[in-house]
Design a protein around this motif. Structure first.
Motif, PDB file in Angstrom:
ATOM      1  N   ALA A  31     -40.514  -6.169  -0.141  1.00  0.00           N
ATOM      2  CA  ALA A  31     -39.494  -6.275  -0.972  1.00  0.00           C
ATOM      3  C   ALA A  31     -38.368  -5.449  -0.651  1.00  0.00           C
ATOM      4  CB  ALA A  31     -40.298  -5.739  -2.336  1.00  0.00           C
ATOM      5  N   LEU A  32     -38.647  -4.280   0.209  1.00  0.00           N
ATOM      6  CA  LEU A  32     -37.773  -3.276   0.566  1.00  0.00           C
ATOM      7  C   LEU A  32     -36.930  -3.843   1.908  1.00  0.00           C
ATOM      8  CD1 LEU A  32     -40.216  -0.034   0.354  1.00  0.00           C
ATOM      9  CD2 LEU A  32     -37.935  -0.637  -0.952  1.00  0.00           C
ATOM     10  N   GLY A  33     -37.387  -5.090   2.230  1.00  0.00           N
ATOM     11  CA  GLY A  33     -36.563  -5.625   3.334  1.00  0.00           C
ATOM     12  C   GLY A  33     -37.150  -5.789   4.675  1.00  0.00           C
ATOM     13  N   TYR A  34     -38.431  -5.025   4.743  1.00  0.00           N
ATOM     14  CA  TYR A  34     -38.969  -4.778   6.052  1.00  0.00           C
ATOM     15  C   TYR A  34     -39.682  -6.338   6.397  1.00  0.00           C
ATOM     16  CZ  TYR A  34     -38.428   0.107   6.045  1.00  0.00           C
ATOM     17  OH  TYR A  34     -38.037   1.495   5.921  1.00  0.00           O
ATOM     18  N   ASP A  35     -39.662  -6.318   7.528  1.00  0.00           N
ATOM     19  CA  ASP A  35     -40.361  -7.649   8.111  1.00  0.00           C
ATOM     20  C   ASP A  35     -41.902  -7.238   8.626  1.00  0.00           C
ATOM     21  OD1 ASP A  35     -40.784 -10.364   9.397  1.00  0.00           O
ATOM     22  OD2 ASP A  35     -39.138 -10.025  10.759  1.00  0.00           O
ATOM     23  N   VAL A  36     -42.740  -7.627   7.952  1.00  0.00           N
ATOM     24  CA  VAL A  36     -44.321  -7.302   8.024  1.00  0.00           C
ATOM     25  C   VAL A  36     -45.220  -8.072   8.499  1.00  0.00           C
ATOM     26  CG1 VAL A  36     -45.958  -5.958   6.738  1.00  0.00           C
ATOM     27  CG2 VAL A  36     -43.557  -5.544   6.080  1.00  0.00           C
ATOM     28  N   ILE A  37     -46.175  -7.866   9.304  1.00  0.00           N
ATOM     29  CA  ILE A  37     -47.131  -8.744   9.376  1.00  0.00           C
ATOM     30  C   ILE A  37     -48.633  -7.994   8.996  1.00  0.00           C
ATOM     31  CG2 ILE A  37     -46.139 -10.168  11.348  1.00  0.00           C
ATOM     32  CD1 ILE A  37     -48.503  -9.004  13.083  1.00  0.00           C
ATOM     33  N   LEU A  38     -49.563  -8.894   8.377  1.00  0.00           N
ATOM     34  CA  LEU A  38     -50.691  -8.155   7.985  1.00  0.00           C
ATOM     35  C   LEU A  38     -51.843  -8.679   8.573  1.00  0.00           C
ATOM     36  CD1 LEU A  38     -52.597  -6.240   6.068  1.00  0.00           C
ATOM     37  CD2 LEU A  38     -52.388  -8.161   4.426  1.00  0.00           C
TER      38      LEU A  38
END
Ligand code: ADP
Ligand code: TYD
Length: 210
Positions: A31-38
């Motif tokens: 939601a803050l614009g980061y590209d994230v993988i879990l």
């Protein structure tokens, strides 16, 4: 070469809330614009997921601690090559539910002092540490009852019982002091959203400071 990404691991005893919190953090950072993988260990790549079934199912005495060090490190190497490093190289935030600190604890401490062997194999085959490690600290009895209430087949470590969880909690807190540059300790015995707010604040502070 320093990668552009940011590597976050979550650690803590079984049932402390790691998988709940990793999912919430992923959504908050996106939601803050980061590209994230879990991702998670053991597992996180097809080969490592196969090793996961070997180590998490069956009798507690199925493997010795030494054999487990090799199996968890083999799974980690595959996970690193195929999932973690490519994502970091692409500039992503990688959130990993458990990483090498779990091997330092569960194999390095639980059935004798094998910490040196864990560290040597880590240096040889893995070689990286997270930029940030979030330790969710939790009372072992509560963690174990939360973990067992999930009722899965992956209970090999839960079946070692509460004494293992007590040793692991103490060991994780000692590890947080040993690596105080990358660890933050979060009190997990609160409402899910309170824990999540704390995790997000600590993570944003580290991301902003890099
Ligand atoms: P872990 O991944 O550390 O084993 P989980 O996130 O799977 O822990 O949580 C274990 C169980 O406890 C789940 O059923 C989850 O819904 C519940 N749980 C997680 N965090 C909390 C919390 N802060 N308060 C109460 N229950 C929780
Ligand atoms: P996990 O799926 O994270 O379990 P939980 O949600 O109950 O915390 O991990 C499964 C088990 O694997 C856990 O009991 C700890 C153990 N483990 C090790 O013993 N060594 C390791 O290196 C890792 C990554 C996990």
């Amino acid at each position: 070469m320093k990668s552009q990404g940011f590597f976050i691991s979550f650690e803590g005893i079984d049932g402390s809330g790691k998988s709940t919190q990793t999912k919430i953090l992923k959504e908050s950072l996106e939601a803050l614009g980061y590209d994230v993988i879990l991702t998670r260990e053991p597992g996180g790549s097809p080969g490592a997921e196969e090793i996961r079934a070997l180590v998490l199912q069956g009798d507690p005495d199925r493997w010795s601690a030494q054999t487990e060090i090799l199996l968890f490190t083999a799974a980690r190497r595959d996970h690193l090559e195929r999932t973690i490093q490519p994502a970091l190289d692409a500039g992503k935030v990688v959130i990993c539910d458990r990483f090498a600190d779990s091997t330092r604890m569960y194999q390095g401490l639980s059935r004798g002092d094998l910490r040196d062997a864990v560290d040597q194999l880590h240096a040889l085959m893995i070689g990286i540490e997270p930029d940030l490690t979030v330790l969710i600290d939790m009372d072992p009895a509560e963690g174990l009852s939360r973990a067992l209430s999930r009722n899965t087949v992956e209970e090999r470590f839960e079946d070692f019982g509460e004494s293992l969880q007590v040793a692991m909690r103490k060991g994780f807190l000692a590890l947080a002091e040993e690596f105080d540059d990358r660890f933050v300790v979060i009190d997990g015995a609160r409402q899910i959203d309170q824990v999540a707010a704390d995790v997000l604040a600590q993570t944003r502070a580290r991301l902003d400071a890099r």
